[in-house]
Design a protein around this motif. Structure first.
Motif, mmCIF file in Angstrom:
data_model
loop_
_atom_site.group_PDB
_atom_site.id
_atom_site.type_symbol
_atom_site.label_atom_id
_atom_site.label_comp_id
_atom_site.label_asym_id
_atom_site.label_seq_id
_atom_site.Cartn_x
_atom_site.Cartn_y
_atom_site.Cartn_z
ATOM 1 N N PRO A 723 5.198 0.631 -5.446
ATOM 2 C CA PRO A 723 3.848 0.219 -5.061
ATOM 3 C C PRO A 723 2.866 1.397 -5.104
ATOM 4 O O PRO A 723 3.182 2.487 -4.652
ATOM 5 N N SER A 724 1.711 1.142 -5.655
ATOM 6 C CA SER A 724 0.632 2.130 -5.623
ATOM 7 C C SER A 724 -0.352 1.724 -4.535
ATOM 8 O O SER A 724 -0.165 0.723 -3.846
ATOM 9 N N SER A 725 -1.415 2.476 -4.421
ATOM 10 C CA SER A 725 -2.429 2.166 -3.400
ATOM 11 C C SER A 725 -3.069 0.802 -3.641
ATOM 12 O O SER A 725 -3.683 0.247 -2.740
ATOM 13 N N HIS A 726 -2.941 0.267 -4.842
ATOM 14 C CA HIS A 726 -3.474 -1.076 -5.103
ATOM 15 C C HIS A 726 -2.606 -2.172 -4.491
ATOM 16 O O HIS A 726 -3.106 -3.232 -4.146
ATOM 17 N N GLU A 727 -1.312 -1.920 -4.409
ATOM 18 C CA GLU A 727 -0.400 -2.993 -4.005
ATOM 19 C C GLU A 727 -0.135 -3.025 -2.508
ATOM 20 O O GLU A 727 0.412 -3.997 -1.995
#
Lengths: 800, 290, 165
Positions: A723-727
C-alpha cells in the motif's frame, strides 16, 4: 486477583512527548548495517537455484574464480561440512537446513552457492559465471496436494511432508455440538504475504583472530541470535559479539537472519576478512526466507438460535515452505487467543504444518495471530448471516464481560483484563456508526457497492515461547526474560542500558520514559545505550509485542532498585530507618521531613565508601532481569498460558466500490484500541496505523504467488504490491484504557495492533457490500478482478 | 542488484549520438531511464554502451510545427505536464500525462523513452496511438517515420530501426471545433501498471453534434490499440450511442490474463472506462464555446 | 569515469564505473549514508534525492549522468549538526516515522512538494509521497508532519513579511 487494576497517573508515562530516536533518522544519521564500512570488507552475492527442486550434480566455480576481484566461491557441500544445521525447534531431525542447499535444492531461488568479491557488483558478475549442473526433481507447491498419498516429499528422508499434526481438544466439543441448535462450516484462506521491510536483511561478520571473537553487525530482530550463531558455527557462546547499536530498517518479525549470518560468519573466519552480505531485493523476496503464514482454515461452529456460540472445530493447514523455519510455531501462538474475545465453551484445534517447494517462512507480525483472527471474525460474520442476526449483536451476545476477568479460555490461557463492550460502544459513538450506515445506504442508492465491516479481536502481548514446549515436549523452555541496567554516574546523571536492537519501536524512548517516571527525572536527561551482546544482560529481543511489558518492567524495576539504594544511603546519613524514609525525584526524605539531596547521595555512592551503609555496594547501579508475567509453568495436558497480557481492538470500516471496476476504497476507518496504559502515545498510534496499513496490503494487494512451475511470480516491487499513501486512508483512533494487573504501569503490548483485525474488517466490509449477490470471496488477498468477475458471474445467473 | 558493466557516452549532438548507435548494435539510448535502469539492475538488459541523450538541446524542445506539436525525445514528462503548448494543442496527451508514474519518475522519465520502450500500459503510448502521432527516428542518416500502429508490435517490442535514434514524436494538434479529451485508467494502486486504460477525444459542431470521435484502449493486450468509433459521428453522444459504439469497438479486443487481473476483468473494465472517457470528453467539449 | 557532482553545495570529484548508480556513488564514493537503498529498481522511493530541484530516485540514475548537477541529500537539509529544519522538526513533532529507513526519502519528497506548494491539500501531500513506500507508519503521521510543516512555513513567511524582511 483483587478487582480491576487502577488507571496509572504519571508525570511522563502516557504524556505527549516526542520520540527521542526520531531526530537522528530525519537527519539521515541513523546507523544501519549498510552504513557500516569495515576495512578490507568483502561482499557476497548468491547463486540461486532455478528449478523448485533439483538434485545438485556439480557446481563449477572455476570461471567465476578466474575473474578479477573474486576471492572465493563456496557451496553447500563445503559449508555443511563445517557448520551445524540451523535450529528449527521441532523434533524433525531429518528436515535439515543449511544456509546453502546441500545435495538438492527445495525451492526456486534457494541459495546453492555464495560468491565473495571485492565489491558487490563484481560478486554479481561472478555469480553469473558459476556453473550449476542439476537434475530436476518432482515438486509440490500446494499444501493440500503435499498432504496427499504419494505426494512428492520435499525432504525424502523425512518420509512425508507433514512437519506437525497436532489435535487439541479443549472442553466437551462433541457434546457442545450435539446440544447446539445449529452449526455451519466454512473455509477461509490466508494468502502468503509478509512484512517486507524497506531495508532488506543485511549482516557484516568479522573474525578477530587475536581476540578470538566474531564481531557481528546485523539488521536483526531475533531472540537468542548470538547463541544460535555460535552453535551453528561451533564457537563458544562468548566468541560471538553482536553489536546492538545498529538501527534496523523495519522488521515486524522477519529479520531473523540466521542463515545469512552463519554463511557470512563462516566466510569471515575462513577468509580472515570482514564479509558483508546485504540481500538485494530479489534475493530478499525469493530467498531471504522471510515469507509469512499461508494458511487454510476449515471451521465448523456450533451455536444456538439466539446467537450463542458454543463450540468450534478449527483445522489450520499451513504451507510452511521448504524448511520448518518458524512456520509450525506460528500455528501454536494463536492457541493463546483461539476464541478471540468470545465466551466459546469448547474448541477442537488441529494444527497442521506441511512442507512444499516454496520459500521458507519467518515470524511475521502477530506470529500467526492475524490469520487466526481473520478466520474467527469471518466465522462470526457467517454465523450472524446464517441466523439473520446483526453482526454487532451477535458479537455482543458472545463477548467476555468485564466482570469475568481474569478469564480462562478453553485452551488454558488466562486473559488478564479488558472491557470490550466499552471499547465497542465508544467506537460506535465516536465513529458515528449511524452516520456510517446512512452513508453506506446512500452509496448503495447511487449504484455503488458499499459495505461495513467490523472486527473485534485480541493482541496477545508480552511474548514468551510457551508454544515451543506445547508443540514439542522435548523443549522445556519457560524462561523468556528481558534485562535492563540503570547506572547513576558520579555527576548524578542517569544512563539506561538496553540489550537488543530496535527496528522502529522506540525502545530508547520507552526505557527513558519509564526510568524517568520511576526516578522522577526528566526522560530527556536520561541517556540510553546499547552495549554489545557480550556486555549485555540476557534478553529475548522485541518479539511478541513484549517490550513495553518486558523492557518497561526491567527498566522500571532496575530504577526502583536505584531508589532502594538511594533510600538506604539517605537513611544511613540521617541515622533513620530506611522504612521510614521516602524518595521523591532524587531527594530522600527522612521521618521528620529532613531531606538528603541527590548530589549528596551520589557523592556517598561514588566517593565516600566510609559513609555507605553496610551491605550497600558503591556506585549506584542496578540491573534487573524481568521474567514474563505468568510464565511460571510449562504447558500441561495440551493447555498453556500463552502471552500474559491481552490488548483489544475493534475495527469499523466503510468500504465502497463500483461493481465493474471493483476497486475497494476505504471510505471510513475507525479503530478502538485498548492496550492498557500507553507509555508513549505517538509510538502506539504509529504502531496501530502501520498495522492497519499492513493489513490493507494483506487483504487487498500483497501475495507471494507461485505459478504452476513453482516459480515466484511476485519477486520484485513491480508485482509484490504494498500500500502507498493513496491506498491507506486517514484512520480515526478511539482510545480506551483497561490497565493490565500484571505489569508495572498497567501497560500491554501494541506492536501488532491494527494488523490483527484489519484483514477481517476489510474483508467483512467487502462481503457486506456483496451481500445482494450472495458472493463469498474466501481467500486473501481479494483482488479487484475476483470481485468484479464474481459480480458478473452472479448477474449472469440472475442475481440479485 | 547491480547492472552489468557498460560504457557511457554523452554525445554533444544528435549526429554524434546517431554515429555511436550506428557503430554498435549493442548500444542503447538512455533517455529518462525510469524503465531501462531497473531492467539493467535486474540484468534483463545488458547493453554494451549507453548513449545519454538527456542533455541534447535539440531533443529537449516542445515545438509547434505545421501539422502538430513535436515533442523531442529527451523532453521529460514533468516538463510536458507543465507545457502550455501541450495543454492547449494536444488535450488528450495533457489528460494522459498526470497518470504517468509518480512525481519523482516523471521528473526524469521522458515522453520519447516511454514510446520507445513500447510498454502496452504506457499512457503516452496510448495517447500517441489514439491520435496517430508520428514517431520519428534518425537511422543511417535518414529520417524514418512510424505510425504507432506500425511501431508497437508486442509487449515492449517495437519496430525501432536498429541503430536508430528516436528524435521526436509529433502529436497532431487538436482539430478545429469544440474538442474534448479524457483519459482514464484503473489499477490496484493508483500509479501502477494499469489493468485497463482508455483515452477518448471528440469533436462537436456548434449545435452539439459529434463530427469526429477517437477512442483507444491500453494495458489490456500486447499493444495499445486505437478503436473505430466513427459511428459516433453524427450522433449527439447520448448514453445509447456511446454504449453501442463501445460495445462494437471492443468486440474483438484481445485481453491478457495475469496474476493481478483476469482477461474478463480487463475487458469489462476497458468497456466501462471507454464509455467514461467518451462521456467526459463529450462533457469537456460541451464546455468549450462554439 | 571522472565525474563532478555538487552535493549539498559542495563540489566533489569522483571516479566511478559508469554502471554505478547515483545512489551507490552518494553512499560509497561520497560517503553520505543517509540516502538508502530499498529496492534498487525504482519503486520504493527510499533513495529519493533532489537533483536540480526535482525529487528523483537515485537508484534510477547513474552517477555519470549527474556530472555537473546539483544534488541535495538528506545530509544537506539540516542547517547545522543538531539543528533540524522545519520539515525535519515537523516529522519529529508528529512522529512521522518509526524505523527511519524510508524517512530521508520522505523528508526530501516533502521538501520538494513544499518548495512549489505552500498550502498543499491532503490529496496533494499524499500524491507527493505516493512513490515513497513506508512499511511502518501507515502514512498517517507523515501526512500530519507535512501538513504541520506547511503551516509552520506559511506562518514564518507571514511573520517575516510582517516584519518587513
Amino acid at each position: 486477583m483483587s478487582g480491576p487494576a487502577k488507571l496509572f497517573q504519571g508525570k511522563y508515562v502516557s504524556t505527549d512527548r516526542r520520540v527521542r530516536e526520531d531526530p537522528r533518522f530525519v537527519a539521515g544519521h541513523g546507523r544501519f548495517v549498510q552504513d557500516i564500512d569495515r576495512p578490507g570488507m568483502l561482499h557476497v552475492a548468491l547463486v540461486a537455484a532455478q528449478a523448485p527442486a533439483a538434485r545438485i550434480v556439480k557446481i563449477d566455480p572455476s570461471a567465476a574464480l578466474a575473474m578479477e576481484g573474486v576471492v572465493d566461491v563456496i557451496d553447500g557441500a563445503e559449508l555443511s561440512a563445517a557448520v551445524n544445521p540451523l535450529m528449527n525447534g521441532l523434533d524433525t531431525p531429518k528436515v535439515q537446513r543449511f544456509p546453502l542447499a546441500v545435495g538438492q535444492n527445495r525451492y526456486a531461488g534457494e541459495w546453492v552457492a555464495a560468491v565473495v568479491a571485492e565489491t558487490r557488483a563484481l560478486a554479481e558478475d561472478a555469480a553469473e559465471k558459476v556453473r550449476v549442473e542439476t537434475e530436476k526433481l518432482g515438486f509440490v507447491i500446494d499444501a493440500e496436494q503435499a498432504l496427499e498419498e504419494g505426494a512428492t516429499p520435499v525432504h525424502p528422508e523425512h518420509g512425508s511432508n507433514l512437519l506437525l499434526d497436532r489435535t487439541f481438544d479443549w472442553g466437551p466439543v462433541d457434546e457442545d455440538f450435539a446440544r447446539s441448535d445449529d452449526s455451519l462450516k466454512l473455509r477461509v484462506t490466508w494468502g502468503r504475504n509478509s512484512t517486507v521491510p524497506i531495508e532488506t536483511f543485511g549482516v557484516i561478520c568479522e573474525w578477530n583472530a587475536w581476540e578470538k571473537v566474531l564481531d557481528v553487525w546485523a539488521s536483526i530482530q531475533m531472540p537468542k541470535y548470538a547463541d544460535q550463531i555460535a552453535r551453528a558455527l561451533k564457537l563458544h557462546g562468548n566468541e560471538v559479539r553482536v553489536h546492538y547499536d545498529v538501527d534496523v530498517g523495519g522488521s515486524y518479525g522477519v529479520k531473523r537472519g540466521i542463515k545469512q549470518t552463519v554463511l557470512a560468519g563462516y566466510l569471515a573466519r575462513k577468509l580472515g576478512r570482514p564479509v558483508r552480505l546485504i540481500e538485494d531485493r530479489l534475493e530478499n523476496m525469493r530467498s531471504g526466507d522471510a515469507h509469512g503464514p499461508e494458511r487454510i482454515f476449515d471451521i465448523e461452529v456450533a451455536f444456538d438460535r439466539d446467537g450463542t456460540v458454543n463450540a468450534m472445530r478449527m483445522r489450520a493447514l499451513d504451507n510452511a515452505g521448504a524448511y520448518a523455519g518458524r512456520a509450525p510455531f506460528q500455528l501454536g501462538k494463536p492457541i493463546g487467543a483461539i476464541v478471540g474475545p468470545y465466551r466459546i465453551n469448547s474448541v477442537q484445534y488441529r494444527a497442521m504444518s506441511v512442507t512444499t517447494n516454496k520459500a521458507v517462512q519467518e515470524a511475521v507480525r502477530g506470529f500467526g495471530q492475524a490469520p487466526t483472527n481473520y478466520a474467527i471474525e469471518t466465522m462470526m460474520d457467517r454465523v450472524a448471516d446464517h441466523l439473520g442476526i446483526d453482526r454487532l449483536d451477535l458479537r455482543q451476545k458472545n463477548l467476555i464481560r468485564p466482570d469475568e476477568f481474569p478469564y480462562e479460555i478453553p485452551s488454558g490461557s488466562k486473559y488478564d483484563s479488558g472491557d470490550y463492550q466499552a471499547v465497542i460502544a465508544k467506537v460506535l459513538e465516536q465513529g458515528d456508526y449511524d452516520g456510517m450506515r446512512a452513508e453506506r445506504d446512500r452509496l448503495r442508492a447511487e449504484g455503488m457497492c458499499a459495505g461495513i465491516g467490523v472486527a473485534a479481536c485480541l493482541e496477545p502481548s508480552g511474548g514468551n515461547s510457551s508454544f515451543e514446549p506445547l508443540l514439542n515436549p522435548a523443549n522445556r523452555t519457560s524462561t523468556w526474560m528481558e534485562g535492563s541496567r540503570v547506572n547513576i554516574d558520579a555527576l548524578g546523571d542517569v544512563t539506561v542500558a538496553i540489550h537488543t536492537t530496535s527496528s522502529g519501536q522506540g525502545h530508547e524512548t520507552l526505557a527513558a520514559t519509564v526510568v524517568g517516571e520511576v526516578l522522577g527525572v526528566d526522560p530527556d536527561r536520561v541517556r540510553v545505550v546499547r552495549p554489545d551482546s557480550l556486555g549485555s544482560l540476557p534478553g529475548n529481543s522485541p518479539v511478541g509485542s513484549r517490550m513495553a511489558i518486558m523492557l518497561g518492567g526491567a527498566a522500571a524495576n532496575a530504577a526502583r532498585d536505584i531508589i532502594r539504594q538511594a533510600i538506604a544511603i539517605g537513611a544511613h546519613l540521617m541515622d533513620a530507618d530506611p522504612g521510614d524514609c521516602s524518595y521523591d525525584s532524587g531527594t530522600v526524605i527522612g521521618p521528620g521531613g529532613a531531606e538528603i539531596a541527590w548530589t549528596e547521595i551520589v557523592d556517598v555512592a561514588h566517593r565516600r565508601f566510609h559513609d555507605l551503609p553496610k551491605g550497600t555496594n558503591p556506585g549506584l547501579t542496578a540491573s534487573f532481569i524481568q521474567q514474563v508475567p505468568t510464565g511460571e509453568t510449562l504447558p500441561k495436558d495440551g493447555k498453556a498460558q500463552m502471552y500474559p497480557c491481552y490488548s483489544f481492538e475493534f475495527h469499523l470500516v466503510l468500504v465502497a466500490f463500483a461493481p465493474v471496476l471493483a476497486k475497494p476504497e476505504l471510505r471510513r476507518y475507525v479503530i478502538g484500541h485498548d492496550c492498557g496504559t500507553v507509555i508513549n502515545p505517538h509510538i502506539v498510534k504509529g504502531m496501530t496505523l502501520g498495522g492497519i496499513a499492513h493489513g490493507i496490503g494483506a487483504t487487498l494487494l500483497e501475495e507471494f504467488a507461485y505459478d504452476g512451475e513453482g516459480q515466484l511470480m511476485t519477486q520484485s516491487f513491480l508485482d509484490y504490491l504494498m500500500p502507498s499513501s493513496h491506498e491507506v486512508p486517514e484512520v480515526q483512533i478511539v482510545k480506551h484504557c483497561t490497565p493490565s494487573p500484571l505489569t508495572e504501569f498497567g501497560q500491554k503490548g501494541s506492536g501488532e495492533s491494527g494488523y490483527l483485525g484489519s484483514p477481517a474488517a476489510i474483508s467483512g466490509a467487502i462481503h457486506d457490500a456483496l451481500k445482494p449477490w450472495g458472493i463469498h470471496l474466501n481467500k486473501l488477498p481479494i483482488r479487484m478482478a475476483a470481485i468484479s468477475d464474481a459480480i458478473a458471474a452472479a448477474e449472469e445467473k440472475g442475481h440479485p | 542488484m547491480k547492472a552489468a558493466p557498460f560504457d557511457y557516452l554523452r554525445p554533444g549532438s544528435v549526429g554524434e549520438a546517431c554515429e555511436a548507435l550506428a557503430a554498435d548494435m549493442e548500444a542503447r539510448v538512455l533517455a529518462g531511464g525510469q524503465t531501462l535502469v531497473p531492467m539493467l539492475a535486474m540484468r534483463l538488459s545488458r547493453p554494451s554502451r549507453l548513449v545519454d541523450i538527456t542533455r541534447l538541446e535539440e531533443l529537449s524542445r516542445i515545438d509547434r510545427v505545421e501539422d502538430g506539436v513535436a515533442i523531442g525525445a529527451a523532453v521529460r514528462q514533468c516538463i510536458a505536464l507543465r507545457s502550455d503548448i501541450i495543454a492547449s494543442d494536444v488535450p488528450l496527451l495533457a489528460a494522459a500525462l498526470p497518470h504517468v508514474g509518480h512525481p519523482p519518475t516523471r521528473a526524469r522519465g521522458t515522453v520519447g523513452g516511454s514510446i520507445a520502450h513500447g510498454d502496452p500500459s504506457a499512457e503516452i503510448a496510448l495517447a500517441a496511438t489514439i491520435l496517430d502521432a508520428r514517431i520519428m527516428f534518425l537511422a543511417d542518416g535518414e529520417e524514418e517515420e512510424f505510425s504507432p500502429e506500425e511501431f508497437f508490435i508486442g509487449p515492449t517490442v517495437t519496430m525501432a530501426p536498429l541503430g536508430g535514434l528516436l528524435t521526436r514524436v509529433v502529436f497532431p494538434s487538436r482539430p478545429s471545433g469544440r474538442v474534448g479529451a479524457a483519459f482514464h485508467e484503473i489499477a490496484s494502486r493508483r500509479s501502477d501498471y494499469a489493468f485497463a486504460s482508455t483515452g477518448a477525444q471528440v469533436v462537436l459542431d456548434g449545435d452539439g453534434t459529434c463530427t469526429d470521435a477517437l477512442l483507444g484502449v491500453g494495458s489490456v493486450g500486447d499493444t495499445p490499440v486505437a478503436l473505430d468509433v466513427s459511428a459516433l459521428a453524427g450522433t449527439r453522444l447520448g448514453e445509447e450511442d456511446i454504449r453501442g459504439a463501445v460495445e462494437a469497438a471492443l468486440e474483438d479486443l484481445d485481453c491478457v490474463d495475469d496474476l493481478h487481473a483476469t482477461a474478463t476483468y480487463r475487458r469489462r473494465a476497458a468497456a466501462q472506462l471507454a464509455a467514461q472517457s467518451l462521456r467526459n470528453a463529450r462533457d469537456r467539449a460541451v464546455e468549450e464555446t462554439a | 569515469m571522472k565525474t563532478e557532482l555538487t552535493i549539498n553545495g559542495r563540489s566533489r570529484a569522483i571516479d566511478v564505473e559508469p554502471r554505478m548508480t547515483l545512489l551507490d556513488a552518494l553512499r560509497d564514493a561520497a560517503g553520505l549514508k543517509g540516502t538508502h537503498a530499498g529496492c534498487e529498481h525504482g519503486v520504493c522511493g527510499a533513495c529519493t534525492v533532489i537533483v536540480d530541484g526535482d525529487a528523483v530516485r537515485s537508484c534510477l540514475m547513474f552517477a555519470v549522468q549527474c556530472d555537473g548537477m546539483e544534488i541535495t541529500t538528506i545530509e544537506g537539509v539540516a542547517a547545522d549538526p543538531g539543528e533540524l529544519d522545519v520539515v525535519q522538526d515537523s516529522f519529529c513533532e508528529t512522529h512521522g516515522l518509526q524505523c527511519g529507513y524510508c524517512t530521508p526519502g520522505m523528508v526530501l519528497a516533502a521538501k520538494a512538494l513544499l518548495a512549489v506548494e505552500k498550502d498543499p491539500s491532503d490529496e496533494q501531500i499524499r500524491d507527493a509521497i505516493s512513490g515513497n513506500i513506508c512499511r511502518c507508519t501507515g502514512y498517517g503521521q507523515i501526512v500530519e508532519a507535512i501538513r504541520l510543516a506547511a503551516k509552520r512555513l506559511r506562518e514564518s513567511n507571514t511573520a517575516a513579511m510582517e516584519a518587513g524582511e
